[in-house]
Design an enzyme around this catalytic site. Structure first.
Site, PDB file in Angstrom:
ATOM      1  N   THR A  29      68.750  40.151   0.287  1.00 39.99           N
ATOM      2  CA  THR A  29      68.621  38.706   0.459  1.00 39.99           C
ATOM      3  C   THR A  29      69.909  38.036   0.006  1.00 39.99           C
ATOM      4  OG1 THR A  29      67.148  36.811   0.110  1.00 39.99           O
ATOM      5  CG2 THR A  29      67.496  38.251  -1.788  1.00 39.99           C
ATOM      6  N   ASN A  30      69.877  36.733  -0.239  1.00 36.66           N
ATOM      7  CA  ASN A  30      71.087  35.996  -0.621  1.00 36.66           C
ATOM      8  C   ASN A  30      70.733  34.915  -1.642  1.00 36.66           C
ATOM      9  OD1 ASN A  30      70.312  33.503   0.895  1.00 36.66           O
ATOM     10  ND2 ASN A  30      70.403  34.937   2.602  1.00 36.66           N
ATOM     11  N   ASN A  31      71.716  34.119  -2.004  1.00 37.34           N
ATOM     12  CA  ASN A  31      71.554  33.154  -3.099  1.00 37.34           C
ATOM     13  C   ASN A  31      70.822  31.871  -2.740  1.00 37.34           C
ATOM     14  OD1 ASN A  31      72.757  34.602  -5.103  1.00 37.34           O
ATOM     15  ND2 ASN A  31      74.786  33.707  -4.788  1.00 37.34           N
ATOM     16  N   SER A  32      70.345  31.724  -1.517  1.00 38.95           N
ATOM     17  CA  SER A  32      69.734  30.447  -1.137  1.00 38.95           C
ATOM     18  C   SER A  32      68.492  30.147  -1.982  1.00 38.95           C
ATOM     19  CB  SER A  32      69.330  30.500   0.342  1.00 38.95           C
ATOM     20  OG  SER A  32      68.584  29.356   0.668  1.00 38.95           O
ATOM     21  N   ALA A  96      69.181  30.221   5.009  1.00 34.30           N
ATOM     22  CA  ALA A  96      70.260  31.207   5.002  1.00 34.30           C
ATOM     23  C   ALA A  96      69.678  32.486   5.592  1.00 34.30           C
ATOM     24  CB  ALA A  96      70.755  31.433   3.585  1.00 34.30           C
TER      25      ALA A  96
END
Ligand code: C5P
Length: 221
Positions: A29-32, A96
């Site tokens: 996943t990512n930082n969103s 994101a």
């Protein structure tokens, strides 16, 4: 309230960072944080819209008065959007979306190896680009989060994805973008000068983004 500018209109908002599964306990996943998307959903609701928030997992409470669709991967987000796209007047892609996923999801937990473990990733579909391809009456808003060459990349996204607006975020500067409560953005639209929205809460930025979109739509009408 029939006097509200988005009265009766369907607005789809995506939020959060998608989760791309590797096995039953792991994902990419990512930082969103989802904060910008949730703020946009609330702002559109206040302008009278029928809002559907299509959200990847976040730590945020569901906004009041908004239809909520929980998704996880880019693939599930895409399906949720395509099912509702024809009836939407506006789509705001604040999520994101992961660019890559694992082509297979292991049925069982991937075991430790003695040495390195190789992960090969497959390209995810670009949902915004796909919506841009199929666009007829919809007003399509995308986001661009970059750490360098922000406006150049954002301008390319506006054109290549056939969006009506790209909201550009410099995620390398302090207090801006991922996980912050504040944001500062530049709005790009075709045939218009870039518009800068200085540092403000995500709630205020969300209201301003919708005001700019409404003004443009009025010009187009
Ligand atoms: O190309 P990039 O990922 O920077 O574009 C960002 C915009 O495109 C965002 O609005 C994001 O929601 C959308 N996007 C998408 N599908 C992807 C990747 C990004 O819809 N696979």
């Amino acid at each position: 309230d029939t006097s509200l500018p988005l009265h009766g209109q369907s607005v789809l908002v995506t939020a959060g960072g998608t989760r791309e599964r590797l096995d039953p306990v792991r994902y990419l996943t990512n930082n969103s944080s989802g904060k910008m998307g949730y703020a946009l959903a609330t702002a559109a609701r206040k302008l009278g819209a029928k809002v559907t928030l299509i959200s990847a997992p976040t730590a945020l409470p569901q906004p009041a008065g908004v239809a909520y669709v929980a998704v996880d991967s880019a693939a599930t987000m895409r399906t949720a959007l395509l099912a509702r796209y024809a009836d939407a007047q506006m789509v705001i892609m604040a999520a994101a979306v992961a660019d890559f996923r694992s082509p297979t999801v292991a049925a069982n937990k991937i075991k430790k190896t003695a040495t390195d473990y190789q992960l090969t990733l497959t390209k995810n579909p670009d949902i915004l680009a796909e919506l841009g391809q199929q666009k007829h009456h919809q007003f399509l808003i995308g986001f661009a989060a970059e750490t360098q060459n922000l406006l150049t990349y954002a301008q390319q996204k506006l054109t290549s994805k056939h969006a009506d607006m790209i909201v550009a975020n410099d995620v390398s500067s302090p207090q801006v973008g991922f996980d912050h409560d504040t944001n500062a953005v530049t709005i790009l639209q075709s045939n218009q000068a870039p518009q800068q929205l200085p540092l403000a809460s995500k709630e205020v930025i969300a209201q301003q983004i919708l005001q700019v979109a409404l003004a443009t739509r009025k010009l187009q009408a």
